[in-house]
Scaffold this motif. Structure first.
Motif, short mmCIF file in Angstrom:
data_model
loop_
_atom_site.label_atom_id
_atom_site.label_comp_id
_atom_site.label_asym_id
_atom_site.label_seq_id
_atom_site.Cartn_x
_atom_site.Cartn_y
_atom_site.Cartn_z
N ASP A 1 0.85 -1.18 0.00
CA ASP A 1 0.00 0.00 0.00
C ASP A 1 0.89 1.24 0.00
N MET A 2 0.76 2.08 -1.05
CA MET A 2 1.61 3.26 -1.16
C MET A 2 1.24 4.34 -0.14
N HIS A 3 0.17 4.12 0.63
CA HIS A 3 -0.16 5.01 1.74
C HIS A 3 0.42 4.51 3.05
N ARG A 4 1.29 3.52 2.99
CA ARG A 4 1.91 2.99 4.21
C ARG A 4 3.42 2.88 4.04
N ILE A 5 4.04 3.93 3.53
CA ILE A 5 5.50 3.98 3.48
C ILE A 5 5.99 4.51 4.82
N LEU A 6 6.85 3.76 5.49
CA LEU A 6 7.23 4.06 6.86
C LEU A 6 8.72 4.37 6.96
N PHE B 1 13.76 3.96 4.66
CA PHE B 1 12.34 3.79 4.42
C PHE B 1 12.01 2.33 4.13
N VAL B 2 10.82 1.90 4.58
CA VAL B 2 10.34 0.55 4.31
C VAL B 2 8.92 0.63 3.78
N LEU B 3 8.54 -0.38 2.98
CA LEU B 3 7.18 -0.51 2.46
C LEU B 3 6.67 -1.88 2.88
N PRO B 4 5.76 -1.94 3.86
CA PRO B 4 5.28 -3.24 4.36
C PRO B 4 4.21 -3.86 3.45
N ALA B 5 4.27 -5.16 3.27
CA ALA B 5 3.25 -5.87 2.50
C ALA B 5 1.92 -5.84 3.24
#
Length: 460
Positions: A237-242, A265-269
């Protein structure tokens, strides 16, 4: 930050195409045509063969598995909230080199016919490392039909870790990272790395995602990539870049916060699509035809692309290439959901997703495949990249329908080996009319665009 709505900006798209055509970098092909010793692909794969039986298409069925919302919300909150694509691009710390600054080897990796109109090379460290390999590409032209995400034009390039390098740390095996490239200014591309991760059950931790990233599509607010060994798909989800707050070699929760092997930065599945027929690559057939028809194995996913010319828009998939030999391979598509609460997810029926179209092709050694239906016609044209036996030889880009196949010819011996050296997946930027791809062979790593109209014009 929410992305902008899907506005049809035809006039701006036409103007941009004209600007790019008139002010492109005027790139030339490699200095000389490829030699006879490099020539491959002089034959033809012929037309596509439709797969219509339930036994054949049933092997393409997927089951959707989404991570619970509470788990995702917990991780997002604990890590300070979504920073968004804009947050990543604002801190871009790598600059891409344009064609003039690429090395001779990098320029030689560009296609002979048709020639690229835009080309870029990675920052020196990324261009020279052997521990990572570029594999896939998608753009904000896939994400939104106005070609932008917020105020930016963006290119995403998926890189997988090369586990065969002796000097590579064991902890890095199978890691997958994505270069977020700010392409708003076509003469000054810059990028930042984001590591793909998967949340643990309670949302208090995460672990590294292991994927070859052979395929990747960014559609609406979701990014879909191929899973490890092509065994299904992963969804992000590109609205959940952490953002991480500890710089260490660990991946996950550590003393003092969260770490991601040095990545900021991480992008969680947020979910996955698993093939229901079992482990991919398994089937009842044997021999060269084992992967055809009703005896075909459960497919391992190779590359992915988006087709905006279907109704609804669709995700195109290919079978992972095993060789450039005589085996057939499959290409197929899934429809995207049109439900407002399922943006960027595939159309499902009680948690299952079925292919809506499938074919066999003799274009073995598939790399990228793109499907596109020209305006005013009803038949989709499939552009299939074919890899030669050697990574030092050029590939071939075929255009196939059920009636036959065509490719450019660029040598006196009638070879069709005119495409990029080690070219990987394909992505069509509808707003600009450009076909984007990247090369991943050896030191010849380039990111380039070719007008789709130029591909069609080069065909025999």
């Amino acid at each position: 930050m929410k992305h902008r709505g899907r506005h049809r900006r035809r006039r701006r798209g036409q103007a941009l195409r004209a600007t790019l055509a008139g002010t492109a970098l005027a790139l030339t092909a490699a200095a000389t045509l490829i030699s006879t010793s490099q020539a491959t692909g002089s034959g033809t794969p012929g037309g596509l063969t439709p797969l219509t039986s339930a036994a054949a298409t049933g092997k393409l069925r997927l089951h959707e598995n989404l991570v619970p919302r509470d788990t995702l919300d917990t991780l997002t909150k604990d890590m300070g909230g979504n920073v968004g694509v804009d947050g990543v691009l604002r801190t871009a710390d790598h600059a891409m080199r344009d064609k003039a600054d690429c090395t001779a080897d990098e320029r030689a990796a560009l296609p002979v016919e048709p020639t690229a109109t835009r080309a870029y090379c990675w920052e020196r460290g990324d261009a020279q490392t052997r521990q990572w390999q570029p594999r896939s590409v998608t753009t904000s032209g896939d994400a939104d039909d106005d070609g932008r995400w917020g105020e930016h034009r963006v290119i995403l390039a998926g890189w997988s870790h090369n586990d065969h390098q002796a000097a590579a740390p064991t902890r890095d095996e199978g890691l997958a990272r994505v270069a977020f490239v700010d392409a708003t200014d076509p003469q000054a591309l810059k990028y930042r790395w984001v590591l793909l991760v998967a949340p643990r059950a309670d949302g208090k931790d995460f672990t590294a995602v292991r994927s070859g990233l052979g395929g990747m599509v960014w559609y609406q607010d979701k990014l879909i990539v191929t899973a490890a060994h092509g065994a299904g798909l992963l969804v992000f989800d590109m609205h959940r870049i952490l953002k991480t707050d500890v710089n260490s070699g660990a991946v996950g929760r550590v003393s003092g916060g969260y770490s991601a092997d040095g990545y900021q930065f991480v992008l969680p599945a947020i979910g996955s699509y698993d093939v229901t027929g079992g482990a991919c690559g398994t089937g009842t057939g044997t021999g060269a035809g084992a992967r055809t028809g009703t005896n075909a194995a459960v497919p391992c996913f190779g590359s992915l692309s988006l087709d905006r010319t279907t109704a609804p828009d669709s995700l195109v998939a290919t079978e992972r290439a095993t060789s450039a030999g005589a085996e057939r391979a499959r290409v197929w598509r899934y429809s995207y959901s049109t439900a407002a609460y399922r943006t960027g997810l595939l159309a499902d029926s009680q948690g299952y997703v079925d292919a809506v179209e499938a074919y066999e092709t003799k274009t073995a050694g598939l790399t990228g495949v793109l499907s596109h239906t020209p305006s005013g016609t009803r038949e989709a044209e499939w552009y299939a990249g074919h890899a030669p036996d050697s990574r030092t030889q050029r590939g071939t880009l075929w255009r196939q329908t059920e009636r036959g196949a065509k490719a450019a010819t660029c040598t006196a011996d009638q070879s069709h080996a005119c495409w990029g050296l080690g070219a990987e997946s394909l992505s069509y930027w509808q707003e600009t009319g450009e076909l984007w791809t990247l090369t991943g062979a050896g030191a010849e790593r380039t990111l380039y665009a070719v007008p789709l109209s130029a591909v069609d014009g080069s065909l025999d």
